[in-house]
Motif scaffolding. Structure first.
Motif, short mmCIF file in Angstrom:
data_model
loop_
_atom_site.label_atom_id
_atom_site.label_comp_id
_atom_site.label_asym_id
_atom_site.label_seq_id
_atom_site.Cartn_x
_atom_site.Cartn_y
_atom_site.Cartn_z
N HIS A 1 0.85 -1.19 0.00
CA HIS A 1 0.00 0.00 0.00
C HIS A 1 0.88 1.23 0.00
CE1 HIS A 1 -3.83 -2.01 0.80
NE2 HIS A 1 -3.21 -2.77 1.70
N GLY B 1 2.45 3.25 -5.43
CA GLY B 1 1.60 3.39 -6.62
C GLY B 1 2.32 4.16 -7.71
N PHE C 1 3.61 8.62 1.76
CA PHE C 1 3.61 10.06 1.54
C PHE C 1 4.99 10.69 1.76
CE2 PHE C 1 -0.95 9.38 2.42
CZ PHE C 1 -1.43 9.86 1.21
N LYS D 1 -8.77 15.69 3.85
CA LYS D 1 -8.92 14.37 4.48
C LYS D 1 -8.71 14.40 5.99
CE LYS D 1 -8.44 12.12 0.15
NZ LYS D 1 -7.52 11.98 -0.94
N1 GDD Z 1 -2.38 4.19 -6.09
C1 GDD Z 1 -2.47 4.75 -4.88
N2 GDD Z 1 -2.12 4.00 -3.80
N3 GDD Z 1 -2.89 6.02 -4.74
C2 GDD Z 1 -2.96 6.52 -3.49
C3 GDD Z 1 -2.63 5.80 -2.34
C4 GDD Z 1 -2.20 4.44 -2.51
O1 GDD Z 1 -1.90 3.70 -1.57
N4 GDD Z 1 -2.81 6.60 -1.27
C5 GDD Z 1 -3.24 7.79 -1.75
N5 GDD Z 1 -3.35 7.74 -3.09
C6 GDD Z 1 -3.76 8.81 -4.01
C7 GDD Z 1 -5.02 9.54 -3.60
O2 GDD Z 1 -6.19 8.93 -4.08
C8 GDD Z 1 -4.81 10.91 -4.26
O3 GDD Z 1 -5.16 10.88 -5.61
C9 GDD Z 1 -3.29 11.08 -4.15
O4 GDD Z 1 -2.74 9.79 -4.01
C10 GDD Z 1 -2.90 11.95 -2.97
O5 GDD Z 1 -3.34 11.31 -1.77
P1 GDD Z 1 -4.20 12.07 -0.68
O6 GDD Z 1 -4.49 11.12 0.40
O7 GDD Z 1 -5.36 12.75 -1.33
O8 GDD Z 1 -3.17 13.12 -0.16
P2 GDD Z 1 -3.39 14.68 0.01
O9 GDD Z 1 -4.19 15.21 -1.12
O10 GDD Z 1 -3.84 14.96 1.37
O11 GDD Z 1 -1.89 15.15 -0.15
C11 GDD Z 1 -1.36 15.47 -1.40
O12 GDD Z 1 -0.72 16.69 -1.29
C12 GDD Z 1 0.39 16.67 -0.41
C13 GDD Z 1 0.93 18.07 -0.33
O13 GDD Z 1 0.00 18.91 0.23
C14 GDD Z 1 -0.40 14.34 -1.83
O14 GDD Z 1 0.01 14.54 -3.16
C15 GDD Z 1 0.82 14.29 -0.97
O15 GDD Z 1 1.73 13.32 -1.49
C16 GDD Z 1 1.42 15.67 -0.91
O16 GDD Z 1 2.53 15.64 -0.08
#
Ligand code: GDD
Length: 428
Positions: free
Chosen positions: A149, A154, A274, A320
């Protein structure tokens, strides 16, 4: 598109890190202005439409997706320029509703209606896990024989698939963005960044102009996300401690939106979950910062360039919650703390910060893993095995009026199989 040309930069060994620059025009037309033509250089650089499009044709956009609302995913897909190849790497649930199947149907319809090509796979498909093990990357796979995971994991799947398509730039776009216009601007900005870079080893990272939040019933345009400001502060501190000069050059430590020349991405080690985005900076410094002998002298000679581009659209994505943010911050700071190039002063400050949050970098549960570089994968083995991964599917587009179809990944022909590979039924 018209973007500012960066003037200031920092260097660490072969890594050339440029100051954040602005997008001045989202669409700057076809022609260069007179002064640009005459001088050959300009403070604000016009990147013509055809140059951007030529780069988009070389680009695969990986969309990591875990249980996002379908409407958001569809909006994100609509914002990715037509000539980019979409690679959707899903880790979405199969029960109680099969969300992966919903995503698959949405992607298939997107490609069918718009004559586009795309690839989809489920990260936790045991067939995919087996493909990585057989190709020499067991580290990416857990005890159940599935790719672990995590967002970073991913993204690695996406990079491996991008390599097989022959595209030479890989970009990433999160699936939970509310604003398709922002997605569009991110990808155009990637292309503009590659257009201005003279180096074959380039990374382009996006810094959003704002992250809007509702506060006290009013819309407030936050400059920095709550994770980003912390990660950037400590990344800059780490860099300052190494060079001996204070800097605030890094504004994109956590940027989920970024793109990398594929050859460079294949040489890099990716961080888990992350930690992946800040880990990219660390890894560039570790591999090419001149702090230890680089395993890639050719890249050292040519140099690595990192561009940071501030886009115009607000970054408006799913919120989230506080726990999620805390988890992201922890993973980012642990990556920094555990890096062999992190100096004692930066480690101390990270410990103090995490202590204030009621945790510590020594906490095993938050340990960050990093993976071997994908360049060492046995690509023939991987390709061979991929053909029978149940959730792997590619949608083919119709190429111009001649109606030629071409799958993004070509499999070696199997006798009696016109498509070049056999697909097994997807598991229920
Ligand atoms: N394939 C896959 N596998 N996708 C994942 C996984 C996983 O285990 N976990 C999360 N994602 C996808 C989510 O669906 C989303 O499209 C993207 O990765 C970012 O995950 P979020 O959980 O939405 O993170 P966020 O939006 O709070 O954080 C984003 O912004 C941060 C900076 O503010 C991410 O891009 C972070 O990586 C980034 O640091």
């Amino acid at each position: 598109m018209r973007i500012e040309v960066p003037i200031n930069s920092e260097r660490l060994g072969a890594v050339h890190l440029f100051d954040t620059v602005d997008v001045y025009e989202l669409d700057s037309g076809l022609e260069k202005s007179v002064s640009e033509v005459d001088l050959g250089w300009h403070q604000v650089r016009h990147v013509p439409f055809d140059e951007i499009n030529e780069i988009e044709r070389r680009m695969a956009i990986v969309v990591p997706c875990k249980d996002e609302r379908l409407k958001l995913l569809k909006g994100v897909l609509s914002g990715i320029p037509h000539d980019c190849l979409v690679i959707l790497v899903s880790n979405s649930a199969g029960v109680p509703v099969d969300r992966f199947e919903m995503e698959r149907e949405a992607l298939e319809a997107f490609c069918r209606l718009l004559d586009r090509s795309a690839i989809i796979v489920h990260q936790r498909d045991s067939g995919l896990g087996a493909a990585f093990v057989e190709a020499g990357m067991p580290e990416l796979v857990d005890d159940e024989g599935r790719v672990r995971h995590g967002k970073g994991e991913g993204m690695m799947v996406g990079v491996a698939l991008a390599k097989l398509t022959g595209r030479d730039i890989v970009g990433f776009i999160d699936a939970d963005n509310y604003v398709p216009g922002a997605v569009h601007e991110y990808v155009k900005s990637y292309a503009a960044g590659f257009a201005v870079s003279p180096s074959p080893h380039t990374m382009v990272r996006i810094s959003w102009s704002s992250k809007p939040k509702i506060q006290g019933g009013e819309l407030f345009f936050n400059r920095w996300g709550r994770t980003s400001q912390v990660t950037n502060r400590f990344l800059n501190l780490l860099l300052s401690e190494i060079t001996g000069f204070g800097t605030e050059i890094i504004t994109t430590g956590n940027s989920g939106e970024h793109a990398i020349c594929l050859d460079l991405a294949l040489l890099m080690n990716f961080g888990s979950g992350f930690s992946v985005e800040p880990y990219e900076y660390l890894n560039l410094f570790e591999l090419f910062g001149g702090l230890a002998e680089s395993p890639h002298p050719e890249v050292m000679r040519q140099g690595v360039r990192v561009y940071q581009i501030e886009t115009r659209n607000p970054h408006f994505h799913e919120d989230k919650g506080a726990d999620h943010l805390q988890e992201m911050r922890l993973q980012a700071l642990n990556a920094l703390y555990q890096s062999p190039i992190c100096g004692p002063r930066t480690q101390e400050e990270i410990s103090a910060f995490l202590g204030g949050q009621g945790t510590s970098p020594a906490d095993d549960a938050t340990a960050v893993t990093s993976y071997p570089a994908l360049a060492n994968l046995d690509w023939n083995r991987f390709l061979e095995r991929l053909a029978s991964v149940p959730t792997f599917e590619q949608f083919e587009f119709i190429e111009s009026a001649h109606v030629v179809t071409r799958a993004p990944i070509s499999f070696p022909s199997v006798e009696g199989d016109d498509e070049g590979h056999r697909r097994e039924a997807r598991p229920a």
